[in-house]
Structure formats: C-alpha cells, structure tokens
Design a protein around this motif. Structure first.
Motif, PDB file in Angstrom:
ATOM      1  N   SER A 161       0.836  -1.173  -0.111  1.00  0.00           N
ATOM      2  CA  SER A 161      -0.043   0.153   0.003  1.00  0.00           C
ATOM      3  C   SER A 161       0.726   1.275   0.049  1.00  0.00           C
ATOM      4  N   LEU A 162       2.049   1.254   0.834  1.00  0.00           N
ATOM      5  CA  LEU A 162       2.959   2.315   0.817  1.00  0.00           C
ATOM      6  C   LEU A 162       3.537   2.596  -0.490  1.00  0.00           C
ATOM      7  N   VAL A 163       4.155   1.412  -1.109  1.00  0.00           N
ATOM      8  CA  VAL A 163       4.579   1.541  -2.437  1.00  0.00           C
ATOM      9  C   VAL A 163       3.644   2.241  -3.459  1.00  0.00           C
ATOM     10  N   THR A 179      11.307   4.900  -0.630  1.00  0.00           N
ATOM     11  CA  THR A 179      10.094   4.789   0.542  1.00  0.00           C
ATOM     12  C   THR A 179       9.897   3.411   0.823  1.00  0.00           C
ATOM     13  N   GLY A 180       9.971   2.414  -0.216  1.00  0.00           N
ATOM     14  CA  GLY A 180       9.808   0.990   0.066  1.00  0.00           C
ATOM     15  C   GLY A 180      10.712   0.527   1.104  1.00  0.00           C
ATOM     16  N   CYS A 181      11.941   0.823   1.047  1.00  0.00           N
ATOM     17  CA  CYS A 181      13.067   0.040   1.519  1.00  0.00           C
ATOM     18  C   CYS A 181      12.995   0.578   3.124  1.00  0.00           C
ATOM     19  N   ALA A 182      12.479   1.972   3.162  1.00  0.00           N
ATOM     20  CA  ALA A 182      12.149   2.833   4.535  1.00  0.00           C
ATOM     21  C   ALA A 182      11.372   1.930   5.292  1.00  0.00           C
ATOM     22  N   GLY A 183      10.280   1.902   4.565  1.00  0.00           N
ATOM     23  CA  GLY A 183       8.805   1.096   4.920  1.00  0.00           C
ATOM     24  C   GLY A 183       9.081  -0.249   5.461  1.00  0.00           C
ATOM     25  N   LEU A 184       9.900  -0.879   4.825  1.00  0.00           N
ATOM     26  CA  LEU A 184      10.407  -2.221   5.137  1.00  0.00           C
ATOM     27  C   LEU A 184      11.185  -2.354   6.311  1.00  0.00           C
ATOM     28  N   VAL A 289      10.249 -10.263   4.999  1.00  0.00           N
ATOM     29  CA  VAL A 289       9.819 -11.143   3.885  1.00  0.00           C
ATOM     30  C   VAL A 289       8.966 -10.720   3.044  1.00  0.00           C
ATOM     31  N   GLY A 290       7.711 -10.365   3.667  1.00  0.00           N
ATOM     32  CA  GLY A 290       6.330 -10.107   2.957  1.00  0.00           C
ATOM     33  C   GLY A 290       6.633  -8.618   2.369  1.00  0.00           C
ATOM     34  N   VAL A 295       8.471  -4.166  -3.426  1.00  0.00           N
ATOM     35  CA  VAL A 295       9.712  -3.305  -3.661  1.00  0.00           C
ATOM     36  C   VAL A 295      10.673  -3.923  -4.735  1.00  0.00           C
ATOM     37  N   ILE A 296      10.847  -5.172  -4.850  1.00  0.00           N
ATOM     38  CA  ILE A 296      11.638  -5.908  -5.897  1.00  0.00           C
ATOM     39  C   ILE A 296      11.838  -5.221  -7.214  1.00  0.00           C
ATOM     40  N   PRO A 297      10.725  -5.133  -7.777  1.00  0.00           N
ATOM     41  CA  PRO A 297      10.612  -4.451  -9.380  1.00  0.00           C
ATOM     42  C   PRO A 297      11.424  -3.105  -9.310  1.00  0.00           C
ATOM     43  N   PHE A 298      11.235  -2.287  -8.554  1.00  0.00           N
ATOM     44  CA  PHE A 298      11.642  -1.076  -8.294  1.00  0.00           C
ATOM     45  C   PHE A 298      13.423  -0.833  -8.129  1.00  0.00           C
ATOM     46  N   PHE A 299      13.997  -2.003  -7.829  1.00  0.00           N
ATOM     47  CA  PHE A 299      15.362  -2.219  -8.029  1.00  0.00           C
ATOM     48  C   PHE A 299      15.902  -2.160  -9.283  1.00  0.00           C
TER      49      PHE A 299
END
Length: 364
Positions: A161-163, A179-184, A289-290, A295-299
């Motif tokens: 949802s954040l991403v 943002t995704g990494c920070a949220g993780l 893990v969840g 986030v993976i595609p944005f790498f």
C-alpha cells in the motif's frame, strides 16, 4: 447429496493422527494417537454408510493434510498436534452437523477432551505422560507458523500500500525504492520491538507476581494455607479434605509456591521460558519477507512496468498467504487465496488513488 468436504475432514484427521502415532517416541502416547486415528476413520465410515456408500469410496488424504505432514518434518511433528488441537472444535461442530446425528462409539465433543480422556483412562499412560501432553498442547498450537504467516501478511499489505501510494504520487523510481525500503525497515523494526516488549513485559510481570507469592508463603504461611484450602473448596472438594490437602502441600515451600502460582495466580512457569529476542527476530524476518515483494521491481525499473510487476508479485504473495491460512482453517484454498488478494489490492488501489490526487495537486 453427500458432502465430500466433511468426509474429507475426517479422513485428513485420521491421516494426521496416524502420522503422529508413527513418529511418537513414547509407545503409550503413540497408542493414544493411533486410537484417535481410528476414531476419526470410524466417523468417516459411519457417514459413508449413512449415505449408502462403501468404504472403497473413502477419499485419500487431501493436499492440505499432505502439506501439513511435510511441514511436520521441518517444524517437528508436535506442530501437527498443535494444528489439530487448534482446529478440533470447529471440526467437531462441522462434522456433527454433517453426520446429522449418526451414532458413533465416541461422543461428538471437542477432541481435545477426548484426547485427555484417553490419556487419563489408558491403562499404560502415566500422569507424567499426561503432563507432557498438556505441556506440548500449550507450547505448540501452530502458533509459530501462524505468527509467521500473519507477520508476512502485515509486511506485504502495509508496504504494498505504501509503495503504491508513492508510485501514484511520483513516477520516479528512486523515490519509490527509497520509500519502500524505509517502510520495510521501519515496519520490521517496529514489529520486532513490539514483540520483544510484549514477551519481555509479560515475563517480568509473571516473575514479579511469583516473587510476591513466595514472600507471602514465607511471611504468612497460615494465610496462604487457608487460601489454598478455599481454592480447593471452590472446586467442589469437601472442606475437611481441602484443609488436609492444603496442609500437606504447605509442608514443602517450593511445592507450595508451584501450586499457588498455578491455582491462585493462574501462571504456568512454562509460559515465561520463551525467548523475547527470538520472538523479536522472528517478527522482524517474517515482516521483511512480506514487505520486500512489492519493492523488488523498483530495484530494476520504474514507471508503469514496475507498478504492474509489483502488483503481480504482491498479488501472488497475497494468494500464497491466503492459501497458507487454510492450513489452520481448513477452508477452500481458492476462496481464501483470492479473498486475500482482493483485500490487498483494494487497500493498494485506495493508496494509489490518494497518491495520484496528492501528486496532481502538488504538481498543479
């Protein structure tokens, strides 16, 4: 019309109790599980006969039951016992309704009670084995795997949802990735800290109560003896017998302390032996893990392709989580899986829409 689902429920329970019997080191407890397997099988056969069907039409163990067997090899077969005990009440309710009053040799009550009765009445099962069974019942219960599934779900839904919210507000790859990494990290650390505080505070509370109880035994043994006698009387034990029992127990201070913390405070010493750090690390890992899936595609990419691939990976993860939940509920894999996907996508769509509105507002 025959309801195959309820027959399958009985067959699966029989299969899983059979697995427990084969892998139980104690021969007497193995016999208990063997009897439970036979009981469950007799339920399935009785239901078939009610519907004028033969035993040859019994279905094989379901995929769910076979997966549970595989999981047992990694998490220990006590895990299977935990899942069975956690779901027995709902299973009993469903099969009672399905059998429509079919008479069997065993009363259709919760099978936890049946297990206890078999353990109590089995001629070769000692009190120590019953205590061991009770300890295992409390300690397994499927809680570890259930917590793992729920932790992964929290991480996936919240970070997805954040991403999507940031992706809606900005088409920049770096912004979404950051943002995704920070949220993780923030979510995983918050979950870990919360779990550590929860376990640690419970342990400290119990330990404090146990220390106070020991002080009371040392400073006011007569009062504690009276309290213990009253507890036994409240359980229906005659007053004279309760007084004798309390007096006998109070002769050994350590034994008296053990009995009083269980009877008066409702505390089991086994409940405070868990590792707070282990619980924290487990929560951190499963949330991460969840949370990493969306986030993976944005790498590797940005824009619409990354959003679509992130949605696809997240939907797959949500479906697998929903399917995993059926290990505890016994519901349809497709129903639980797609329900999880629907809820997750709905939450992400809302945040994506809000992000789009905020992004347009800022740019405008």
């Amino acid at each position: 019309m025959v309801d195959i689902k309820h027959i399958q429920t009985e067959v699966d329970a029989s299969f899983l109790y059979g697995v427990l019997a084969k892998n139980e080191e104690d021969a007497n407890v193995a016999e208990v599980f063997k009897q439970m397997s036979e009981i469950e099988l007799s339920h399935a056969v009785a239901f078939l006969k009610k519907n004028k069907l033969g035993e040859s039409q019994l279905p094989p163990p379901s995929l769910r039951a076979r997966i549970l067997n595989k999981i047992g090899k990694f998490f220990g077969y006590d895990y299977i016992l935990g899942v069975l005990l956690d779901t027995e009440k709902s299973l009993a309710s469903a099969t009672m309704k399905a059998r429509g009053g079919v008479s069997t040799s065993i009363s259709d009550t919760a099978h936890v009670a049946i297990l206890k009765n078999i353990l109590n009445n089995h001629p070769k099962v000692s009190g120590s084995n019953l205590a061991r069974f009770e300890k295992r019942h409390r300690s397994v219960g499927g809680n570890a795997l259930r917590a793992a599934v729920l932790g992964g779900n929290d991480g996936l839904v919240s970070n997805f949802s954040l991403v999507m919210g940031i992706a809606g507000a900005s088409s920049g790859q770096k912004e979404v990735l950051l943002t995704g990494c920070a949220g993780l990290l923030a979510g995983a650390l918050s979950m870990a800290l919360g779990e550590w505080i929860s376990v640690k505070s419970s342990q400290e509370l119990y330990e404090n109560q146990m220390d106070l109880e020991m002080e009371e035994i040392e400073n006011n043994p007569e009062g504690e003896e009276k309290e213990l006698a009253l507890i036994y009387q409240a359980k229906g034990i005659p007053a004279d017998q309760a007084i004798v029992m309390a007096k006998e127990i109070m002769k050994d201070k350590e034994k008296a302390h053990e009995v009083l913390i269980k009877e008066e405070l409702g505390i089991d010493p086994e409940d405070i032996k868990g590792s707070a750090m282990e619980a924290a690390l487990s929560s951190f890992f499963m949330f991460a893990v969840g949370a990493v899936l969306p986030v993976i595609p944005f790498f590797f990419m940005g824009g619409t392709p990354a959003v679509l691939l992130s949605t696809l990976l997240s939907a797959l993860g949500l479906f697998l989580i929903g399917a995993s939940i059926t290990l505890f509920t016994g519901k349809s894999v497709l129903y639980s899986g797609f329900r999880q996907v629907l809820f997750g996508l709905a939450a992400a769509a809302v945040t994506f829409g809000i992000g789009k509105l905020i992004g347009v507002s800022i740019l405008g």
